[in-house]
Design a protein around this motif. Structure first.
Motif, mmCIF file in Angstrom:
data_model
loop_
_atom_site.group_PDB
_atom_site.id
_atom_site.type_symbol
_atom_site.label_atom_id
_atom_site.label_comp_id
_atom_site.label_asym_id
_atom_site.label_seq_id
_atom_site.Cartn_x
_atom_site.Cartn_y
_atom_site.Cartn_z
ATOM 1 N N SER A 74 0.827 -1.203 0.000
ATOM 2 C CA SER A 74 0.000 0.000 0.000
ATOM 3 C C SER A 74 0.865 1.257 0.000
ATOM 4 C CB SER A 74 -0.926 -0.012 1.221
ATOM 5 O OG SER A 74 -1.703 1.158 1.276
ATOM 6 N N PHE A 75 1.904 1.265 0.819
ATOM 7 C CA PHE A 75 2.816 2.411 0.875
ATOM 8 C C PHE A 75 3.514 2.620 -0.462
ATOM 9 C CE2 PHE A 75 7.337 3.512 1.278
ATOM 10 C CZ PHE A 75 7.233 4.827 1.710
ATOM 11 N N TRP A 76 4.011 1.528 -1.035
ATOM 12 C CA TRP A 76 4.781 1.646 -2.271
ATOM 13 C C TRP A 76 3.902 2.074 -3.444
ATOM 14 C CZ3 TRP A 76 9.884 1.786 -2.677
ATOM 15 C CH2 TRP A 76 10.455 1.736 -3.958
ATOM 16 N N SER A 77 2.707 1.517 -3.525
ATOM 17 C CA SER A 77 1.814 1.873 -4.633
ATOM 18 C C SER A 77 1.355 3.321 -4.533
ATOM 19 C CB SER A 77 0.598 0.945 -4.650
ATOM 20 O OG SER A 77 -0.163 1.093 -3.460
ATOM 21 N N THR A 78 1.255 3.833 -3.309
ATOM 22 C CA THR A 78 0.836 5.222 -3.116
ATOM 23 C C THR A 78 1.978 6.200 -3.365
ATOM 24 O OG1 THR A 78 -0.779 4.527 -1.443
ATOM 25 C CG2 THR A 78 -0.179 6.850 -1.480
ATOM 26 N N SER A 79 3.169 5.849 -2.903
ATOM 27 C CA SER A 79 4.295 6.788 -2.948
ATOM 28 C C SER A 79 5.203 6.602 -4.152
ATOM 29 C CB SER A 79 5.132 6.645 -1.666
ATOM 30 O OG SER A 79 4.332 6.794 -0.515
ATOM 31 N N CYS A 80 5.287 5.379 -4.655
ATOM 32 C CA CYS A 80 6.331 5.088 -5.640
ATOM 33 C C CYS A 80 5.809 4.378 -6.878
ATOM 34 C CB CYS A 80 7.423 4.235 -4.998
ATOM 35 S SG CYS A 80 8.129 4.961 -3.500
ATOM 36 N N CYS A 81 4.560 4.576 -7.193
ATOM 37 C CA CYS A 81 3.983 3.842 -8.316
ATOM 38 C C CYS A 81 4.664 4.193 -9.633
ATOM 39 C CB CYS A 81 2.487 4.131 -8.411
ATOM 40 S SG CYS A 81 1.623 3.127 -9.625
ATOM 41 N N LYS A 82 5.134 5.453 -9.782
ATOM 42 C CA LYS A 82 5.733 5.882 -11.050
ATOM 43 C C LYS A 82 7.126 5.301 -11.255
ATOM 44 C CE LYS A 82 7.525 10.217 -9.120
ATOM 45 N NZ LYS A 82 7.538 11.689 -9.258
ATOM 46 N N TYR A 83 7.712 4.780 -10.170
ATOM 47 C CA TYR A 83 9.040 4.183 -10.292
ATOM 48 C C TYR A 83 8.883 2.690 -10.502
ATOM 49 C CZ TYR A 83 10.833 8.589 -8.561
ATOM 50 O OH TYR A 83 11.132 9.908 -8.411
#
Length: 257
Positions: A196-205
């Motif tokens: 959840s954290f990664w998809s919210t904060s780092c989805c473009k990477y």
């Protein structure tokens, strides 16, 4: 004779008193064991509620859960009048309070699959974390250290991507290994929170392999469409050949008939 009778009566009274004292002592012992179970069960319920979000039930309540199991087993070991203490508290009515509360604790522990977080030795539950749990928590702590140590939000995702991939891939590997039995709920909750954290904060990477995969899929979809359009635009349709008869041929046909 009288003195002998008095002595016999005193002797019998001593035996009865001693037996009564022993029964009372044993009964008190059963009550103490029951109270220990009640305290352990109450503590486990409190611990489970305290660690329900985020879910760290297995990690933080394992000692208390072990106390529940041990205190319940102790009621079977202590015997009074040829019967275990446990029999004096269960199977006497429809409520079966002790059995019900013990089963509730057991069901909660099993539904969370907490046993998957720990080692089984000689068929017995231990408080030692399994190798998979230790390794997963190691990768998770490395990832979280990277997140917490990165001050610039713009560089957090690229800086911590490799650690995230390592954690994600290891979780996937142990998930496939334990596909039939499932994973310890503590680990599942940690990974869900991380996703959840990664998809919210780092989805473009994204990984380079992900970009390649997406590009190839788009290419596979576009190429047939482009080929079809080119075929429609540049391939000249062939007109059907029509053979026309001359008037001379028609006259011969008529005269022949």
């Amino acid at each position: 004779m009288y003195r002998n009778n008095v002595f016999l009566l005193l002797f019998l009274k001593g035996i009865i008193t001693s037996s009564a004292f022993m029964d009372k002592s044993t009964s008190n012992n059963c009550t103490e064991i029951r109270n220990n179970f009640a305290i352990a069960n109450a503590n486990f319920t409190y611990c489970a509620i305290q660690h329900s979000r985020p879910i760290t039930l297995c990690e933080n309540c394992v000692d208390i859960y072990s106390n529940v199991v041990e205190s319940y087993a102790n009621m079977s070991k202590d015997v009074i009048n040829g019967s275990s203490c446990l029999n004096h508290f269960i199977n006497l009515d429809r409520l079966e309070i002790l059995q019900t509360l013990y089963q509730n604790s057991l069901d909660l522990w099993n539904r969370a699959k907490c046993h998957e977080c720990f080692v089984f030795e000689n068929g017995q539950h231990t408080r030692k974390q399994s190798n998979e749990t230790v390794q997963f928590l190691k990768y998770y702590n490395i990832f979280m250290s990277c997140v917490n140590d990165t001050k610039d939000a713009d560089t957090l995702c690229p800086d911590c991507m490799n650690n995230y991939i390592l954690l994600r891939d290891y979780y996937s590997s142990i998930s496939k290994y334990n596909e039939k039995i499932g994973l310890c709920m503590d680990l599942v909750d940690i990974m869900n929170t991380t996703w959840s954290f990664w998809s919210t904060s780092c989805c473009k990477y994204r990984e380079h392999t992900e970009y390649t995969f997406i590009f190839l899929n788009v290419l596979v979809i576009i190429i047939p469409a482009v080929f079809y359009l080119i075929a429609q635009l540049y391939v000249k349709k062939k007109d059907p050949t029509i053979i026309q008869q001359s008037r001379f041929a028609e006259s011969l046909t008529v005269s022949g008939t």
